[in-house]
Write a protein that holds these residues in place. Sequence first.
Motif, short mmCIF file in Angstrom:
data_model
loop_
_atom_site.label_atom_id
_atom_site.label_comp_id
_atom_site.label_asym_id
_atom_site.label_seq_id
_atom_site.Cartn_x
_atom_site.Cartn_y
_atom_site.Cartn_z
N GLU A 250 0.81 -1.22 0.00
CA GLU A 250 0.00 0.00 0.00
C GLU A 250 0.84 1.27 0.00
OE1 GLU A 250 -2.52 -0.60 3.35
OE2 GLU A 250 -3.58 -2.28 2.40
N LEU A 251 2.18 1.15 0.17
CA LEU A 251 3.04 2.33 0.16
C LEU A 251 3.07 2.94 -1.24
CD1 LEU A 251 6.04 0.98 2.31
CD2 LEU A 251 4.30 2.64 3.02
N ARG A 255 6.36 -0.36 -6.42
CA ARG A 255 5.78 -0.75 -7.71
C ARG A 255 5.30 -2.21 -7.69
NH1 ARG A 255 7.61 2.59 -11.84
NH2 ARG A 255 7.49 4.72 -11.05
N GLU A 256 6.11 -3.04 -7.01
CA GLU A 256 5.77 -4.46 -7.03
C GLU A 256 6.41 -5.16 -5.83
OE1 GLU A 256 6.74 -6.36 -10.71
OE2 GLU A 256 6.10 -8.33 -9.99
N ASN A 265 10.85 -9.22 -1.92
CA ASN A 265 11.59 -8.34 -2.82
C ASN A 265 10.66 -7.17 -3.15
OD1 ASN A 265 14.02 -9.86 -3.15
ND2 ASN A 265 12.87 -11.31 -4.40
N ILE A 266 11.04 -6.00 -2.64
CA ILE A 266 10.15 -4.83 -2.77
C ILE A 266 10.75 -3.90 -3.82
CG2 ILE A 266 9.07 -2.92 -1.51
CD1 ILE A 266 9.85 -4.65 1.09
N HIS A 267 10.09 -3.77 -4.96
CA HIS A 267 10.60 -2.99 -6.09
C HIS A 267 10.11 -1.55 -5.95
CE1 HIS A 267 11.63 -6.74 -8.39
NE2 HIS A 267 10.79 -7.20 -7.48
N VAL A 268 11.06 -0.63 -5.89
CA VAL A 268 10.69 0.77 -5.59
C VAL A 268 11.49 1.73 -6.48
CG1 VAL A 268 10.07 0.30 -3.20
CG2 VAL A 268 12.43 0.88 -3.76
N PHE A 303 16.72 -7.69 -14.20
CA PHE A 303 16.35 -9.09 -14.36
C PHE A 303 15.35 -9.51 -13.29
CE2 PHE A 303 16.77 -13.66 -14.05
CZ PHE A 303 16.73 -14.03 -15.38
N LEU A 304 15.61 -9.03 -12.05
CA LEU A 304 14.72 -9.36 -10.93
C LEU A 304 13.31 -8.82 -11.20
CD1 LEU A 304 15.09 -10.82 -8.24
CD2 LEU A 304 15.56 -8.61 -7.19
N ASN A 305 13.28 -7.58 -11.71
CA ASN A 305 11.98 -6.98 -12.01
C ASN A 305 11.23 -7.73 -13.11
OD1 ASN A 305 12.30 -4.93 -10.15
ND2 ASN A 305 13.33 -3.57 -11.62
#
Lengths: 313, 425
Positions: A250-251, A255-256, A265-268, A303-305
Motif C-alpha cells: 500500500e506504500l 511498484r511491485e 523483494n520490494i521494487h521501488v 532481471f529481478l523486475n
Amino acid sequence: MNSEILIVRNLSKSYRTVSAVQDLSFTIMRGEIFGLLGPNGAGKSTTLAILAGLLPPSTGQITLDGLDLSKNLTTAKARIGLVPQDIALYPTLSARDNLVFWGRIYGLRGKELQKRIDEVLEIVQLTDRANELVNVYSGGMKRRINLAIGLLHQPEILFLDEPTVGVDPQSRNAIFKAVEALNHAGLTVIYTTHYMEEAERLCQRVAIIDHGQIIAMDTPANLVRSQGLSVIRLSILDGLIGSVEQQVRELPMVREVNRQDHTLNIHVQDAQKTLMEVLQITRGLSAQVTALEILNASLETVFLNLTGKNLRE
Amino acid sequence: MVYQIVAVTIKEIKVLLRDKRAFTGLFILPIAFILVMTTALQGVFDAGGNNHPIDLLVVNQDHGAIAAKVVADLSSATGLTLIEEQDSQPITRAIAENLIAARTYSLALIFPADFSDRIINAASNPSAEKALVSFITDPAVGNQLLSPVKGLVEGYIDREASVAQAPIQTRQFFNQMASAAPDGQAGFIRNLGARFAAQMSGAQDSTAQNLGFDIQVLPPAKFQAVRYPSSAEQNVPGYMIYGVFFIITIISASLFREKNEGTFRRLQSAPISRTALLIGKLLPYYLLNLVQIALMLLVGIVVFHIGLGSHPLGLVPLSLATAAAATGLGLLVTSLGKNQEQVGNLSTVLSIVLSALGGVMVPVYVMPAFMQKLSLAIPQAWALTGFQDVIVRGQGFEAILPVVGVLMGFALAFWALALRLFRFD
C-alpha cells in the motif's frame, strides 16, 4: 558500429518436447559487444552453439555478413571465433603446442602461424608461460589460453561463452582488458554471462534471456533507466510476513512486491526513502527482521523486475 | 583438408607420446608377454627337440638283460636325456621319487627286478603275469610331455620283448612239430629248431640292427617351412597381435577424452570436416599399430632369433590389414558406449577375450570344436593365422591373400558400422 554483421530471425531449437530456444530475433552491429544475459539453463549457450554452427536450428535463419549460415557453414566457421564455456584444450600439451594445433586447423602455417601465436599470447598476457604444459596452469590461465585460441585466426566475430567462470581476479581482469582491446580494434563480440557487472562494464547492448526467450534488449543504461527499479530485500523470521507484505504493497512508491519463502523483494523507485517506511511497518507489527539488503538499480534488478528471480538462481 | 589431417595427426602423436598408460599398454605389456611367455613356454613347445631334450630318470632293477637293451635303445633316441646315476651311484626308485617330489626332474622310468623274467615267461605262457613298467611323474606334468615319452618307451620295449621272445617261440614251434612227426624225423626237426633259435639269438644285437625303416617329419608340400615353429615363433606373433588389438582401449580412451574435454565440440566450430577430423585422429593409431608390429618382430628376431619365413614381404599386406581391423574395432567399440567407464571396461574385456578366443594365449586347435568355429568370427584368429602362415609355414604373398581379404572385410565392416553409430558429442 555502422553495419549489420549478424542477423538472427525467428531462431528456435527444440529437443523432443523441450524447447531450449524460442523464436529469437536480433541483430548484431559490426564492432559491437553484445551481451546475452540470463541464468544457467536460460538458453544462452544453446543460442551461441547454433550461431557458431555447432548445432542446427530447428527453425529460423542466421545471416553472417551476408552469408546464410545454413548454406555456407564452412566459410562462415572460418570467420567465427568461439571460446566455449568448457576449457577445450589438450592438457598434456604446452600452451604453444595447443595454439600451433588450433592455428593449423584454421589453415595458418609457417611464419604467419608463429606471428599470430606470439600476438595472441601477448593479448592474454601469457607469453612467458607459453611453453609450460596446460595441466600445470591455474584455472584462470587456462581460460586465457582458451580465449587466445578463439583469436588465432583473426575472426570477424567472437563468441565468448561465460569466459570468466571460476577464474581468479587477475585472470578475469586480463580477460576484460583483452576483450576491450580487441573491441577497440574493431572486433565484434557476443558475450554470454550471468554476471551483470561484466555485462555493464563490457557490453554496448544486452539481451536478457529467460526460458529460451528474449525478455528485454537494449543498452544497459536504457534497461536500467526503464526497468531498473531498486529492490529492498527483506527477510522476516516469524509468521507475520503476510501482514508485512500487505501493508508494504500500500506504500505509494512501491511498484511491485515478490515473495519467496520468508523474503520479500520490494521494487521501488527510491530505495532510501521507502526503506524508512518499510521498517516502520515491521516495527508496528513487531515482525523480527533477520536480513535486509538494498539493491540499487542495475541489470541485476532489471532481471529481478522482469522475472521475479535472481540471475544466479 | 590434407593439411588439417596432418595437423590432427601430429597433435595426436604428441598427446600419445605423453600418455604413459598408452605406451605401457601398446609396447611394454606385449613385449613383456613375448619375453616371459616365450621363455616360459620354451620347454613345452620345444620339449623333445635336440635343443631342449626331455630329462628322464631311469631306475633299472632288472636282473635280466632286456631292460638294459631298452635303455640302450632309449639312449640312442633323439630328444631324450637319460639320467641313470646320481653322484656316480645308480638311481634307485626312492631317489627318483625324491628328485621328482623336489621338482628337480619331471619323469622317471622304473624297470622292475623281474622285468626280463616275466617277458621270457610270457613267450611260452601267454597267460603268465606281465612285467609292470612304471612311470613316476609330477602330477603337474601335462600329457603333452608324458605321452611321447611313454610311446617311445612302449615301442622300444615291444621291440626288445619281440627280439627276446622270438627264439623261444621258434624253438617251441619246432618242438611241437617234432612231437607230431614220425620217430625218425623228430630229432631232425628239434635240431633244426635249435639251430634256428641259436641263429636268431646270435643275430639279436638289436641296437645295431637295421630294421629297414626310419621316420621323418615333414610339412605339407605347399608349406615351405624348413622347420617347425619354436616357442618364440608361436608367441611373438600371438602377443604381437594381442598388443595390436589393445589399441581399441587406447582409441576409445582418447576419443572419450576429446568428448569430455570439449575439444571435439570446439573442433566442430572450426572449418574442418568430420571425415578429416576422424582420419587425422585415427591415422596415428594405425601407424602406431605398424610400429608395434615392426618392433615386436624385431624383438623376436634379436632376442629369440626367429625367422620371418621364406617370403617376409607377405608381412606387409598382412600388417596393413591387421592394423585396419584393429583401429576399426577401436572406433566401433567407442561408438557402442555412452561414457568412458562403460567403453573402458568393454574395450579391456574385448581386447583380452577376443585375443584368447583368437588363439593368442592358447592355440585354436586345442580348443573345443564350438570355440574353433567361433574363432572364425574373431579378427585376431585370422591375423594370427596369417602371421604364422608367413613366419612359420613359409607362405608367400598369394597364399596369404585370402587371410588379408578376410581381415580387410573385418576392417570395412567395423569402419562402416562405427561411422554410422559414432557421435561427436
